[in-house]
Design a protein around this motif. Structure first.
Motif, short mmCIF file in Angstrom:
data_model
loop_
_atom_site.label_atom_id
_atom_site.label_comp_id
_atom_site.label_asym_id
_atom_site.label_seq_id
_atom_site.Cartn_x
_atom_site.Cartn_y
_atom_site.Cartn_z
N ASN A 26 21.54 10.00 22.28
CA ASN A 26 22.39 8.81 22.29
C ASN A 26 22.08 7.96 23.52
OD1 ASN A 26 24.57 7.05 22.41
ND2 ASN A 26 25.86 8.50 21.32
N VAL A 28 23.81 5.82 25.11
CA VAL A 28 24.91 5.80 26.08
C VAL A 28 24.87 7.06 26.94
CG1 VAL A 28 27.40 5.83 26.34
CG2 VAL A 28 26.37 4.33 24.68
N HIS A 29 24.57 8.19 26.31
CA HIS A 29 24.43 9.42 27.10
C HIS A 29 23.29 9.29 28.08
CE1 HIS A 29 26.52 12.06 23.85
NE2 HIS A 29 27.28 11.12 24.33
N LEU A 32 24.45 7.49 31.06
CA LEU A 32 25.34 8.33 31.88
C LEU A 32 24.53 9.35 32.68
CD1 LEU A 32 28.29 8.77 29.42
CD2 LEU A 32 28.20 7.37 31.45
N MET A 74 26.33 0.00 25.27
CA MET A 74 27.50 0.31 24.45
C MET A 74 27.65 -0.68 23.30
SD MET A 74 30.26 1.45 27.27
CE MET A 74 31.60 0.66 26.52
#
Lengths: 208, 349
Positions: A26, A28-29, A32, A74
């Motif tokens: 992902n 977004v992961h 992060l 996102m």
């Protein structure tokens, strides 16, 4: 002892999260994990005694750049299957980039071992190694005395980049000022201009 | 404190014990303060709306926050089935942890600071810029549209106001000549005519304090800038899908952040743990520093509640306009003014 432990902890976390950045399914992961990598790099900087750079790393990269990354990622509608489709095709290119980076790092390390470039060792240097000077003062002394022109040039480039970004994204509304918020006008407005009293007769509408 | 523990154990263990007890000495009273300050907030808000506020649990309702805490503790944690489970649970923990971390460098007295680092102010700036992740991750991981809107708003809002906060802090740092928070407090001793302690009493720095106060309202997403949880548009913003303790962690973290901003207002502009008047025959001079700091924090918190009770919420474009078109140019001008003034008076041209 505790420094060694902390170093290995931070170093391991940097590498592990960097690997996870490219391994995560992902996006977004990925961002992060990237943030975690930045954060642990800041930890390494603190271990080196460069607390000023560490804080700047967190403020600039974690606090601003990565937030914008996250902001954009996102909102993207990403098709994961399509994203991975080009992997085999782009693999040689990626390998080439990785190889160049590796060679550069290697050359840098060899050069460093062969005597290297000690900051401030050239003529007219400012001694920044002394414990009497705090990190920030040492930076100031180097930036604003020795490297002032380079520093200002960097600032100029950033300014030009900023103006360029504004020029590229700025657009005039097609309908002039209609959709534009005029704050002064809004604040000046009084109830007398905003509302009207009407006494509509029975069965009649109001004409405005 | 290390020396105190060294009576019984070797240096390493003494250092460890001292640090742990220092952390507990800050974190536990902070949690108590957060519980009480939520009560104070509700009472002030009620008084301004001519209501009674919490008055049932305990004398004058003093134990209301603890009752609420017990209630959420016993509730079930509901995780939406479409949520990203890991991130959903981690987000409130991030908010709460980050809210506690910043207190490590806050000076409560000349010696009473857990970590007296050179870059204290930068550390606080760095940590407070992390706070936005709790909100953004919550908004995304909830997989629900209102939290997502809220997360978008929060990210844009905090970045916008951090810029002007940065410039304001630069002015303070220039004047104090250090990034160390204790150094900044000490630089304010007798700042105005040798009589008043505090940068805010300096005519050149006073407008900066006003901007800082408003920016700190925006940074903590308090009214009138609480667009991230605007209940009329977004249900409860990023907290919509949260329940039980994960919700409570947001609540605690938010108020710990508010207290931190109050403490920063006090420390950077009103002399922190120094008494307001720098006159050594007044009784106030002998009151311990942490009491002065707590008093100032309380006064600023009252201002925060006052604003919350009286000021209507901003529209989002107005919020952005205030941040980018008003505060950013103003604070930049003040950086030039303050550094120019210091060059003229302190360092010679």
């Amino acid at each position: 002892m505790i420094q060694t432990l902390a170093f290995y902890l931070f170093a391991f976390m940097v590498i592990a999260s960097a690997v996870m950045v490219i391994m995560a399914r992902n996006p977004v992961h990925s961002v992060l994990w990237l943030i975690l990598a930045f954060f642990n790099a800041a930890g390494l900087m603190v271990l080196l005694g460069a607390e000023f750079i560490a804080m700047l790393l967190v403020i600039v990269y974690v606090g601003a750049v990565a937030v914008l990354f996250l902001f954009v990622v996102m909102m993207l509608d990403i098709d994961f299957a399509e994203l991975r489709a080009g992997f085999v095709r782009n693999f040689p290119l990626g390998l080439l980039v990785a190889l160049i980076l590796f060679v550069e790092l290697f050359v840098g390390l060899v050069a460093h071992n062969a005597g290297g470039l000690v900051p401030g060792s050239a003529a007219g240097a400012i001694d920044t190694s002394g414990a009497s000077m705090s990190n920030i003062e040492a930076f100031g002394a180097l930036f604003f005395e020795r490297y002032i022109f380079l520093f200002e040039a960097a600032g100029m480039i950033l300014l030009v980049a900023m103006i360029g970004a504004i020029v590229l994204t700025h657009r005039q509304r097609p309908d002039g000022a209609r959709s534009h918020q005029n704050v002064g006008k809004q604040v000046r407005r009084r109830p007398g201009e905003a509302t009207v009293m009407k006494q509509p007769g029975v069965g009649q509408g109001v004409e405005l | 404190m290390t020396a105190f523990f060294e009576q019984w154990m070797p240096y390493e263990w003494a250092w460890f014990t001292a640090t742990i007890s220092g952390i507990l000495l800050i974190a536990l009273p902070l949690m108590l303060a957060v519980a009480m300050i939520i009560y104070v907030d509700r009472k002030v808000w009620a008084a301004m709306a001519l209501r009674r506020g919490p008055n049932v649990v305990g004398p004058w309702g003093l134990l209301q926050s603890f009752a609420d805490g017990l209630k959420v503790f016993l509730q079930e944690t509901i995780i939406p089935s479409a949520a990203n489970k890991g991130l959903f649970l981690i987000a409130p923990i991030i908010t709460f942890t980050v809210a506690l971390m910043a207190w490590a460098v806050m000076p409560f007295g000349p010696e009473a600071v857990l970590s007296d680092i050179n870059v204290g102010l930068l550390y606080i700036l760095a940590i407070s810029s992390l706070g936005v992740y709790g909100v953004v991750i919550a908004g995304w991981a909830s997989n629900s549209k209102y939290p997502f809107f809220s997360a978008m708003r929060a990210a844009a809002q905090m970045i916008s106001y951090e810029v002007s906060i940065g410039f304001i802090l630069i002015c303070v740092v220039l004047w104090a000549g250090t990034f160390n928070l204790n150094g900044i407090v000490e630089a304010q001793q007798g700042h105005v005519l040798g009589l008043l302690n505090g940068f805010a009493f300096n005519p050149l720095l006073f407008p900066l304090w006003v901007m800082f106060l408003i920016s700190s309202l925006a940074e903590t997403a308090r009214a009138p800038f609480d667009l991230t949880e605007a209940e009329s548009e977004l249900v409860a913003g990023y907290q919509t899908e949260y329940s039980s303790m994960s919700f409570a962690l947001y609540w605690l973290g938010e108020y710990a952040n508010v207290l931190l901003m109050c403490a920063l207002n006090a420390t950077l502009f009103f002399g922190g743990w120094l008494p307001p008047l720098n006159v050594d025959w007044l009784p106030g001079f002998y009151v311990p520093g942490w009491i002065w700091l707590f008093g100032k924090i309380f006064v600023f918190f009252f201002v925060f509640s006052w604003v919350k009770a009286t000021v209507p919420r901003y529209r989002y474009d107005q919020l952005m306009r205030l941040g980018w078109k008003v505060f950013l140019p103003l604070s930049l001008i003040f950086v030039v003014l303050v550094s120019g003034w210091l060059m003229l008076t302190r360092y010679g041209v």
